[in-house]
Design a protein around this motif. Structure first.
Motif, PDB file in Angstrom:
ATOM      1  N   UNK A  96      13.968  44.439 -26.340  1.00 35.91           N
ATOM      2  CA  UNK A  96      14.080  43.513 -25.199  1.00 35.91           C
ATOM      3  C   UNK A  96      15.470  43.413 -24.574  1.00 35.91           C
ATOM      4  N   UNK A  97      16.526  43.379 -25.374  1.00 40.55           N
ATOM      5  CA  UNK A  97      17.864  43.275 -24.790  1.00 40.55           C
ATOM      6  C   UNK A  97      18.237  44.530 -24.003  1.00 40.55           C
ATOM      7  N   UNK A  98      17.838  45.687 -24.483  1.00 41.51           N
ATOM      8  CA  UNK A  98      18.124  46.924 -23.741  1.00 41.51           C
ATOM      9  C   UNK A  98      17.334  46.950 -22.437  1.00 41.51           C
ATOM     10  N   UNK A  99      16.099  46.487 -22.486  1.00 38.61           N
ATOM     11  CA  UNK A  99      15.294  46.398 -21.271  1.00 38.61           C
ATOM     12  C   UNK A  99      15.972  45.467 -20.264  1.00 38.61           C
ATOM     13  N   UNK A 100      16.479  44.346 -20.749  1.00 39.21           N
ATOM     14  CA  UNK A 100      17.175  43.385 -19.879  1.00 39.21           C
ATOM     15  C   UNK A 100      18.456  43.979 -19.302  1.00 39.21           C
ATOM     16  N   UNK A 101      19.154  44.793 -20.081  1.00 42.56           N
ATOM     17  CA  UNK A 101      20.365  45.452 -19.582  1.00 42.56           C
ATOM     18  C   UNK A 101      20.005  46.381 -18.423  1.00 42.56           C
ATOM     19  N   UNK A 102      18.938  47.149 -18.598  1.00 36.97           N
ATOM     20  CA  UNK A 102      18.493  48.049 -17.528  1.00 36.97           C
ATOM     21  C   UNK A 102      18.161  47.237 -16.275  1.00 36.97           C
ATOM     22  N   UNK A 103      17.478  46.121 -16.442  1.00 36.34           N
ATOM     23  CA  UNK A 103      17.164  45.269 -15.292  1.00 36.34           C
ATOM     24  C   UNK A 103      18.427  44.750 -14.617  1.00 36.34           C
ATOM     25  N   UNK A 104      19.419  44.363 -15.417  1.00 31.91           N
ATOM     26  CA  UNK A 104      20.691  43.896 -14.854  1.00 31.91           C
ATOM     27  C   UNK A 104      21.378  44.981 -14.038  1.00 31.91           C
ATOM     28  N   UNK A 105      21.348  46.203 -14.541  1.00 30.66           N
ATOM     29  CA  UNK A 105      22.052  47.301 -13.892  1.00 30.66           C
ATOM     30  C   UNK A 105      21.366  47.778 -12.616  1.00 30.66           C
ATOM     31  N   UNK A 106      20.175  47.290 -12.350  1.00 29.30           N
ATOM     32  CA  UNK A 106      19.506  47.621 -11.088  1.00 29.30           C
ATOM     33  C   UNK A 106      20.316  47.134  -9.894  1.00 29.30           C
ATOM     34  N   UNK A 107      21.076  46.062 -10.087  1.00 29.88           N
ATOM     35  CA  UNK A 107      21.852  45.489  -8.985  1.00 29.88           C
ATOM     36  C   UNK A 107      23.205  46.163  -8.804  1.00 29.88           C
ATOM     37  N   UNK A 108      23.592  47.009  -9.756  1.00 24.68           N
ATOM     38  CA  UNK A 108      24.862  47.725  -9.640  1.00 24.68           C
ATOM     39  C   UNK A 108      25.593  47.781 -10.970  1.00 24.68           C
ATOM     40  N   UNK A 109      26.709  48.527 -10.992  1.00 25.11           N
ATOM     41  CA  UNK A 109      27.467  48.717 -12.237  1.00 25.11           C
ATOM     42  C   UNK A 109      28.049  47.406 -12.769  1.00 25.11           C
ATOM     43  N   UNK A 110      28.135  47.335 -14.102  1.00 21.74           N
ATOM     44  CA  UNK A 110      28.721  46.178 -14.786  1.00 21.74           C
ATOM     45  C   UNK A 110      29.517  46.654 -15.989  1.00 21.74           C
ATOM     46  N   UNK A 111      30.466  45.842 -16.400  1.00 21.24           N
ATOM     47  CA  UNK A 111      31.220  46.126 -17.622  1.00 21.24           C
ATOM     48  C   UNK A 111      30.459  45.564 -18.822  1.00 21.24           C
ATOM     49  N   UNK A 112      30.881  45.958 -20.015  1.00 20.08           N
ATOM     50  CA  UNK A 112      30.273  45.432 -21.243  1.00 20.08           C
ATOM     51  C   UNK A 112      30.404  43.922 -21.274  1.00 20.08           C
ATOM     52  N   UNK A 113      31.567  43.422 -20.926  1.00 22.97           N
ATOM     53  CA  UNK A 113      31.801  41.983 -20.938  1.00 22.97           C
ATOM     54  C   UNK A 113      30.878  41.240 -19.990  1.00 22.97           C
ATOM     55  N   UNK A 114      30.681  41.792 -18.798  1.00 25.16           N
ATOM     56  CA  UNK A 114      29.785  41.155 -17.826  1.00 25.16           C
ATOM     57  C   UNK A 114      28.340  41.160 -18.334  1.00 25.16           C
ATOM     58  N   UNK A 115      27.937  42.269 -18.921  1.00 29.02           N
ATOM     59  CA  UNK A 115      26.580  42.363 -19.472  1.00 29.02           C
ATOM     60  C   UNK A 115      26.400  41.358 -20.605  1.00 29.02           C
ATOM     61  N   UNK A 116      27.359  41.336 -21.522  1.00 23.70           N
ATOM     62  CA  UNK A 116      27.287  40.414 -22.656  1.00 23.70           C
ATOM     63  C   UNK A 116      27.216  38.965 -22.180  1.00 23.70           C
ATOM     64  N   UNK A 117      28.033  38.631 -21.206  1.00 26.66           N
ATOM     65  CA  UNK A 117      28.062  37.270 -20.681  1.00 26.66           C
ATOM     66  C   UNK A 117      26.738  36.890 -20.033  1.00 26.66           C
ATOM     67  N   UNK A 118      26.208  37.751 -19.202  1.00 26.48           N
ATOM     68  CA  UNK A 118      24.972  37.439 -18.486  1.00 26.48           C
ATOM     69  C   UNK A 118      23.760  37.345 -19.410  1.00 26.48           C
TER      70      UNK A 118
END
Length: 107
Positions: A12-34
């Protein structure tokens, strides 16, 4: 199409990361925070996504920007396309059957 893609997306967390990245590039910190993850957890998930070819990292000074790779997702879509034809045919058959029943009821 590679089973690795499905394995990577099954968590589930990897799936959510992929969904987040649909809007554009992010850093590890931004991904972790969101996603409200610790940064080491996010990094671990990103490593799996990298190995599966779902994301790629661009190094910018001391930061890595992760972006989505569309090719594996397009491969899934192409694979599913063959099933769409079957689904469409079955739905058409069901619709024809229901119309036949309805016309019999109206007689």
């Amino acid at each position: 199409m590679d089973i690795t893609t499905f394995s990577a997306l099954a968590e589930p967390n990897r799936f959510r990361i992929v969904e987040l990245l649909l809007t554009g590039p992010l850093t590890v910190g931004e991904i972790a925070s969101r996603l409200e993850l610790r940064q080491p957890q996010a990094s671990k998930h990103l490593k799996v996504l990298l190995e599966a070819g779902l994301v790629e990292a661009e190094v910018d000074a001391n930061r890595r920007n992760y972006r989505l790779c569309m090719e594996p997702l397009q491969a899934i879509d192409a694979w599913l396309d063959s099933y769409r034809a079957v689904w469409t045919e079955r739905f058409d058959n069901l619709e024809n059957y229901l119309q036949k029943l309805q016309s019999e009821d109206n007689k």
